[in-house]
Write an enzyme that holds these catalytic residues in place. Structure first.
Site, short mmCIF file in Angstrom:
data_model
loop_
_atom_site.label_atom_id
_atom_site.label_comp_id
_atom_site.label_asym_id
_atom_site.label_seq_id
_atom_site.Cartn_x
_atom_site.Cartn_y
_atom_site.Cartn_z
N ASP A 161 -5.69 -0.27 8.74
CA ASP A 161 -5.31 -0.35 7.33
C ASP A 161 -5.89 -1.58 6.62
O ASP A 161 -5.85 -1.64 5.38
CB ASP A 161 -3.78 -0.42 7.19
N LYS A 179 0.85 -1.19 0.00
CA LYS A 179 0.00 0.00 0.00
C LYS A 179 0.89 1.23 0.00
O LYS A 179 1.76 1.38 0.85
CB LYS A 179 -0.90 0.02 1.24
#
Length: 306
Positions: free
Chosen positions: A151, A22
């Site tokens: 996340d 990410k």
């Protein structure tokens, strides 16, 4: 040598699931809740390069880790891979969730600002839902995911998105094509908690509106008026981050910034081939660093070419 827990006797029908890195292209810290969680607004993309998770039915639960960064991965219950397995098992019931062998190929540095552990957990949730043939939708997986870490829901989505709240309020970004990226980490783990604690202010303005059409040039111009609010604190704590940014700029990056809480930095390149050449140049000068040329994953229906 892979790290191994309890050995599994037989493994049936192994399948592999990607755990994408990410990248926070921009990250604004906009507040702090009474419980201590920080509020953010972040534009994030996910790269084709990342970890890999292999899952198979087995006679007994098993977890092994291989890859460059395997020695840094804990094998006990603190690992998000095992937390994800156990959380999904609790949600679905033991009778529907037989033993599995999970193999993690750890290609991303640990504690490096690219959501490696969260992405591993997301891959395990996706993979186990399929392996166990569970009737579970994306919203339920995300609910389980956020219990593991803020996340994880965005790593489950794994497409260009804007994350708000503590990172769990997601808006997918349409018409976002593939980006050429180089990821560089100087080999220094960074504590997310330490970076957040060092922030000088936590009530910054949110992200500006995104460009109507997102390509290399419009995105670069937009990034110039955004920030990573964690970068100044991280640079003060870990000066090697500045060297990583400097090498990206020397290699011709169109835009360079730290991702997340660091220490991984990204460089934006106009094509994947230019990114590969830049990565090769940096790798020659810094052979001990983590350096990867990759492409981001396009949004649904967007042009994947770059």
């Amino acid at each position: 040598m892979p790290h191994t827990s309890d050995a599994a006797d037989t493994v049936i029908g192994a399948r592999t699931w990607p755990a994408h890195a990410k990248i926070n292209l921009a990250l604004h810290v906009t507040g702090r809740r009474p419980d201590g969680y920080h509020l953010i607004e972040s534009l994030a993309v996910f790269t084709r390069f990342g970890d890999r998770v292999e899952i198979a039915l087995a006679d007994s639960d098993d977890f092994t880790v291989s890859g460059r960064y395997a020695p840094a991965v804990p094998l006990d219950a603190s690992n998000l891979v095992l937390k994800a397995r156990d959380a999904l098992r609790r949600a679905a019931g033991a009778e529907r969730t037989p033993p599995v062998a999970i193999r993690l190929e750890k290609n991303l540095p640990v504690a490096s600002g690219v959501g490696g552990g969260s992405s591993d957990a997301a891959a395990v949730l996706r993979g186990l839902a399929s392996t166990w043939a569970l009737d579970i939708d994306g919203a339920e997986l995300a609910r389980i995911g956020v219990s593991l870490g803020a996340d994880v829901p965005m790593c489950l989505a794994a497409k260009p998105l804007v994350a708000r709240g503590i990172g769990d309020e997601l808006s997918m970004v349409p018409d976002f094509s593939t980006l050429g990226l180089v990821l560089v980490n100087p080999g220094t783990p960074v504590s997310t908690a330490e970076i957040f604690n060092a922030l000088s202010r936590r009530d910054n303005e949110g992200l500006p509106p995104l460009p109507r059409s997102i390509d290399f040039h419009s995105l670069r111009n937009w990034l110039e008026v955004t920030r990573n609010d964690l970068e100044p604190a991280a640079l003060a704590i870990q000066p090697a981050i500045g060297r990583a940014l400097s090498w990206l700029n020397k290699a011709g990056s169109g835009f360079s910034r730290m991702s997340g809480s660091g220490a991984t930095c990204f460089g934006l390149f106009e094509t994947g081939n230019v990114a590969k050449r830049a990565a090769a140049e940096i790798r020659t000068r810094q052979p001990d660093w983590f350096v990867a040329a990759t492409r981001s994953i396009a949004s649904e229906g967007a042009d994947g070419q770059n």
